[in-house]
Design an enzyme around this catalytic site. Structure first.
Site, PDB file in Angstrom:
ATOM      1  CG  ASP A   8      -5.890   6.806   1.656  1.00 19.13           C
ATOM      2  OD1 ASP A   8      -4.837   6.569   1.655  1.00 19.13           O
ATOM      3  OD2 ASP A   8      -6.834   5.780   1.607  1.00 19.13           O
ATOM      4  CG  ASP A  36      -5.964   1.127   3.411  1.00 18.35           C
ATOM      5  OD1 ASP A  36      -6.934   1.372   3.854  1.00 18.35           O
ATOM      6  OD2 ASP A  36      -5.248   1.821   2.647  1.00 18.35           O
TER       7      ASP A  36
HETATM    8 ZN   LIG Z   1      -6.189   3.872   2.233  1.00 19.67          ZN
HETATM    9 ZN   LIG Z   2      -2.976   2.534   2.332  1.00 16.49          ZN
END
Ligand SMILES: [Zn+2]
Ligand SMILES: [Zn+2]
Length: 306
Positions: free
Chosen positions: A63, A208
């Protein structure tokens, strides 16, 4: 400094939110932070242009990177000549190179992939630097901070005139930090007419991550901190094993850092159309400016003294 949020969803895109990408424009330079699938269409949709010199990848989850091969191919079709620099977490260079070459052809422009060691300056530009910092995810990951140099202090024109400095080149000499001699032999020093230097702006993008002290440290007085806020309190127990943060944890980092603005992003699909709980939980902890941007939202980041 101008930010466009191109993708604000967590791991999976929705019809409203694309996967991660942030576009940053500063004085004629354009940077892309992460490049989720479909980022190039978001760039078209929100009119950012394609003139990107550096791409900064936080980690190699799909992602955050699956938009890269397509974007690189489009640049090739567009006969891009400008070299491209891609920055990525330590130990991931060969994977990024493989990702770009996955379709079997190489772009005709130069692509250089650099591993961004946490704590190091990865780009030194005109009036700013971009640093990598350590984050804590389930894989090799880094965050990035764009830190502007201090700016010259304000020039007190009135005071200079009162001291007898003639309007003209002596003004700029003083502003540059040089003392000047006047016709009557007296000397005026810059500290008499120039105020203290003023801080530049600070933009921080975590990608993240769990909440970390390294983010608190680099986000000191940040003008904009963009932080992982995948979950709300209702799913707090999922944040640790998945290497993410809750909105309240992101807000705690922002509060400890004294950040001026916090943008919550990478929101899980369960909150995609309904981010009010995330904002409420973050608001309890952080009293600066708080946003949960939608795709396409844009922000001008002002100077701290503006
Ligand atoms: Zn992510
Ligand atoms: Zn990630």
């Amino acid at each position: 400094m101008h930010v466009t949020f191109l993708g604000t969803s967590g791991a999976i895109p929705t019809t409203e939110r694309n996967t991660s990408a942030v576009f940053l424009r500063r004085a004629g330079e354009r940077f892309l932070f992460d490049c989720g699938e479909g980022t190039q269409r978001q760039m078209m949709r929100y009119g950012t242009g394609f003139d990107v010199s550096h791409v900064f990848l936080t980690h190699l989850h799909g992602d955050h990177v699956l938009g890269l091969p397509g974007l690189c191919q489009t640049w090739d079709f567009n006969e891009r000549e400008l070299p491209l620099a891609i920055h990525t977490a330590p130990g991931t260079k060969s994977q990024v190179e493989a990702l770009i070459g996955v379709i079997g052809t190489r772009p005709s422009y130069t692509v250089a992939v650099h591993e961004a060691r946490p704590g190091s300056v990865v780009v030194r530009g005109d009036g700013y630097e971009i640093r990598a910092f350590e984050t804590e995810h389930r894989t090799r990951s880094v965050g990035y901070a764009l830190i502007e140099d201090d700016r010259k202090g304000r020039f007190d024109r009135e005071k200079a005139e009162k001291l007898g400095v003639p309007v003209g080149p002596k003004f700029s000499q003083l502003h540059r930090g040089e003392s000047v001699e006047l016709d009557d032999g007296s000397v005026v020093h810059p500290e008499q007419v120039v105020g203290p230097s003023r801080p530049g702006r600070r933009f921080v993008y975590t990608g993240d991550t769990r909440p970390t002290d390294t983010t608190v440290e680099i986000a000191q007085d940040a003008d904009l901190l963009i932080h992982d806020a995948t979950f709300g309190d209702d799913n707090a127990e999922r944040a640790r094993p998945t290497g993410h943060s809750t909105a309240a944890e992101a807000a705690t980092v922002a509060d400890r850092a004294g950040a001026r603005r916090l943008a919550l992003t990478h929101v899980s699909t369960r909150y995609g159309g309904h981010v009010a709980p995330l904002e409420r939980e973050a608001r309890e902890v952080f009293d600066g400016e708080l946003y949960t941007p939608d795709d396409g939202d844009e922000f001008d980041i002002p100077f701290p003294d503006e």
